[in-house]
Scaffold this motif. Structure first.
Motif, PDB file in Angstrom:
ATOM      1  N   UNK A   1       0.862  -1.193   0.000  1.00  0.00           N
ATOM      2  CA  UNK A   1       0.000   0.000   0.000  1.00  0.00           C
ATOM      3  C   UNK A   1       0.891   1.233   0.000  1.00  0.00           C
ATOM      4  N   UNK A   2       0.759   2.039  -1.037  1.00  0.00           N
ATOM      5  CA  UNK A   2       1.516   3.287  -1.088  1.00  0.00           C
ATOM      6  C   UNK A   2       0.895   4.286  -0.120  1.00  0.00           C
ATOM      7  N   UNK A   3       1.742   4.909   0.688  1.00  0.00           N
ATOM      8  CA  UNK A   3       1.248   5.910   1.640  1.00  0.00           C
ATOM      9  C   UNK A   3       2.366   6.881   1.976  1.00  0.00           C
ATOM     10  N   UNK A   4       2.014   7.926   2.692  1.00  0.00           N
ATOM     11  CA  UNK A   4       2.957   9.011   2.953  1.00  0.00           C
ATOM     12  C   UNK A   4       4.112   8.542   3.828  1.00  0.00           C
ATOM     13  N   UNK A   5       5.339   8.850   3.395  1.00  0.00           N
ATOM     14  CA  UNK A   5       6.520   8.406   4.127  1.00  0.00           C
ATOM     15  C   UNK A   5       6.679   9.113   5.461  1.00  0.00           C
TER      16      UNK A   5
ATOM     17  N   UNK B   1       8.220   0.415  -9.244  1.00  0.00           N
ATOM     18  CA  UNK B   1       7.580   1.191 -10.325  1.00  0.00           C
ATOM     19  C   UNK B   1       6.997   2.505  -9.804  1.00  0.00           C
ATOM     20  N   UNK B   2       7.335   3.587 -10.449  1.00  0.00           N
ATOM     21  CA  UNK B   2       6.797   4.888 -10.070  1.00  0.00           C
ATOM     22  C   UNK B   2       7.187   5.332  -8.682  1.00  0.00           C
ATOM     23  N   UNK B   3       8.320   4.834  -8.201  1.00  0.00           N
ATOM     24  CA  UNK B   3       8.728   5.169  -6.842  1.00  0.00           C
ATOM     25  C   UNK B   3       9.018   6.650  -6.655  1.00  0.00           C
ATOM     26  N   UNK B   4       8.804   7.113  -5.434  1.00  0.00           N
ATOM     27  CA  UNK B   4       9.055   8.511  -5.094  1.00  0.00           C
ATOM     28  C   UNK B   4       9.762   8.567  -3.750  1.00  0.00           C
ATOM     29  N   UNK B   5      10.579   9.580  -3.551  1.00  0.00           N
ATOM     30  CA  UNK B   5      11.394   9.668  -2.351  1.00  0.00           C
ATOM     31  C   UNK B   5      10.551   9.787  -1.085  1.00  0.00           C
TER      32      UNK B   5
END
Length: 583
Positions: free
Chosen positions: A396-400, A442-446
């Motif tokens: 699950x993508x969520x805020x780091x 895929x589509x990773x962000x810092x």
């Protein structure tokens, strides 16, 4: 001109004096090797001298290294080098360095001596004996400066042996009958690539078709009946005197990985072409047809399908693969038609087992085993089986910044744990290896916790039961890791290649030819897959490995071998062919 016979029969003092310039300022090496005479071949003499160094004390080995001058150093500038070193450095133009190149080499020499305590050693005449460029020398210097001391000392000794080999060839006026041509051909097709400043040749691209055309031209020039079949295999047949004779097949693949090496696969095509060329020039015929096949596809780069060329020859081509598409949506069927091939005729490529005597493949080792043992050739015992998978993890993508560590469903963290599980399971078990070679977010962000991750899995072993047990354990570990981390997994199998043992009767004939060349027989496993694995479905197979330089690096532009090793492998294969007897 000195001859091997003279070296074998002269007294020890004359033997040492004749070889005094082979190893720099180190007469103790020929002194100790003299007792091993007579030498059956120049190769045997080279190995005997090398063995003396291997058995020497650490202080003697360091003394040998330190006896060599720096490249373009003060001694070279002052004209104080031995005649041999002077000629070698001049062959690569080190006497013509620009001021900037001298400054670069001076700094590299200083940094290297500071780190290792001995001078940088490089056989500047290179793998072909024709000389490295100054740019190649500086690049090699820079790369090796990153090594650890023990590894670098071992590499210096290997380079010293290569220097000695070249010097001994000159002393004995050795003319390599096959090696230079093989290396020249490899360089020529190595210039054909889909990418600039790299070697990439994937299935049925314009580069691949141009490479096939060049191989076919060389086969024809070598006196072979030549054609390119409907899967793209380049086939050359050096016919026996009797039309109804059976066929011995050799060859390898000419496609490459992306940014690959010049000898992987291609050595096994070019070397037997050079042999056929020699037989044609001398008018010699073998008692069987010799068929050299440049298999069109083995690496699986473009369509994620391996052994297309060799599977067509064995009659096991999976026609369903024709619908496989590359990243641009082009299918194999379409690519074949574009290249002028007829997919409906692929079945006709298959050979009949009763017509084939055996399949023998020559291949660069792609590993360090022969290199570390100082051996130019090895006889392969078996080719490891391989299980490959693509694994897709969904979390699950969520805020780091706002998601607590205990609440995360991090797909990349799961992938990292899987990688370590593979490493742990496959460590410490002979012949078992496991690799995660691809890892992608895929589509990773810092500032985003990875919601998905893709990875590859490759597990190999010489024993299929061992491999399957490791695969089962890794799959269990993936299930446990994903369950604990609340991450979903999708696992897609892409390769299940059975281990392929080499035929003992062929191994023995190859081993006997190696020994007749004055080199000890050494048997080793192949951890890499080869076309011989597929050809084992048709006939008995065997493989001859040649030494791989640069620490055994392969699938990489640094992949290298020498003209001398290529020549020796050709001499051995020719002897094998002349002596061949069906079991």
């Amino acid at each position: 001109m000195t001859t091997l016979t003279e070296l074998n029969t002269c007294d020890t003092e004359a033997f040492v004096q004749t070889l005094h310039g082979i190893y720099e300022h180190s007469p103790w090496i020929p002194e100790r090797a003299a007792a091993q005479r007579p030498f059956a071949s120049v190769a045997a003499l080279k190995l005997a001298l090398q063995d003396v160094v291997t058995r020497a004390s650490l202080s003697e080995q360091l003394g040998l290294i330190r006896a060599h001058p720096e490249l373009a150093g003060k001694a070279a500038i002052a004209g104080e080098l031995t005649a041999e070193s002077t000629g070698e450095q001049a062959a690569s133009g080190l006497n013509l360095c620009s001021p900037a190149e001298y400054d670069t080499l001076h700094k590299l020499n200083a940094d290297y001596n500071r780190k290792f305590g001995f001078p940088f050693i490089l056989a500047v005449k290179g793998p072909t004996g024709q000389g490295l460029t100054r740019a190649e020398i500086i690049a090699t210097f820079t790369r090796r400066l990153k090594n650890q001391k023990a590894d670098e000392m071992a590499e210096c000794l290997r380079q010293i042996h290569r220097i000695a080999e070249i010097r001994l060839n000159a002393l004995l006026n050795v003319e390599l009958a096959f090696g230079p041509q093989i290396m020249q051909w490899a360089e020529a097709i190595g210039e054909l690539s889909e990418e600039p400043n790299a070697l990439t040749c994937s299935y049925l691209t314009p580069t691949h078709r141009a490479t096939a055309a060049q191989l076919a031209a060389w086969m024809t020039e070598a006196g072979m009946e030549t054609h390119i079949d409907d899967v793209g295999n380049v086939v050359g047949r050096y016919a026996a005197a009797q039309p109804d004779a059976k066929t011995l097949i050799t060859g390898s693949h000419y496609d490459t990985v992306r940014n690959g090496g010049k000898y992987d696969g291609r050595l096994g095509i070019l070397l037997p072409i050079a042999i056929a060329r020699y037989l044609h020039q001398t008018g010699e015929r073998l008692p069987f047809h010799l068929e050299v096949i440049g298999f069109a596809e083995e690496e699986g780069v473009r369509f994620k399908s391996t052994f297309l060329g060799s599977n067509a020859v064995t009659g096991r081509f999976d026609m369903a693969l024709l619908d496989n598409e590359d990243e641009h949506g082009v299918s194999i069927r379409t690519a074949l038609a574009t290249a002028g091939h007829d997919a409906e005729r692929i079945a006709a490529i298959a050979r009949r087992a009763e017509d084939v005597l055996a399949f023998v493949e020559v291949h660069i080792e792609q590993g360090p085993v022969l290199l570390e043992r100082g051996l130019p050739l090895g006889v392969v015992t078996a080719i490891a089986g391989s299980s490959r998978y693509l694994v897709e993890l969904t979390g699950l993508a969520s805020h780091a910044g706002t998601t607590p560590m205990t609440m995360r469903r991090d797909a990349a963290a799961a992938a990292a744990e899987i990688l370590l599980a593979v490493e742990k399971r496959c460590s410490g078990v002979p012949s078992l290896v496991g690799t995660v070679g691809q890892l992608e977010v895929p589509g990773g962000s810092v500032n985003v916790i990875p919601g998905s991750c893709k990875l590859s899995l490759d597990i190999r072993a010489a024993d299929d039961a061992m491999r399957y047990a490791a695969v089962a354990d890794v799959m269990t570990a993936i299930t446990e890791i994903c369950s604990r981390r609340r991450v979903e997994s999708k696992i897609v199998p892409i390769v299940d290649a059975q281990a392929a043992p080499c035929a003992g009767w062929l191994m023995d004939q190859l081993g006997a030819a190696v020994e007749r060349a004055g080199v000890p027989r050494f048997d080793l496993l192949s951890g890499a897959g080869h076309d011989a694995m597929a050809m084992a479905a048709l006939t008995d197979v065997a493989m001859l490995f040649t030494r791989c330089g640069n620490g055994g690096i392969s699938h990489n532009p640094l992949e290298t071998m020498t003209a001398d090793d290529a020549d020796l492998a050709a001499v051995v294969l020719l002897d094998f062919l002349r002596s061949f007897r069906k079991a």
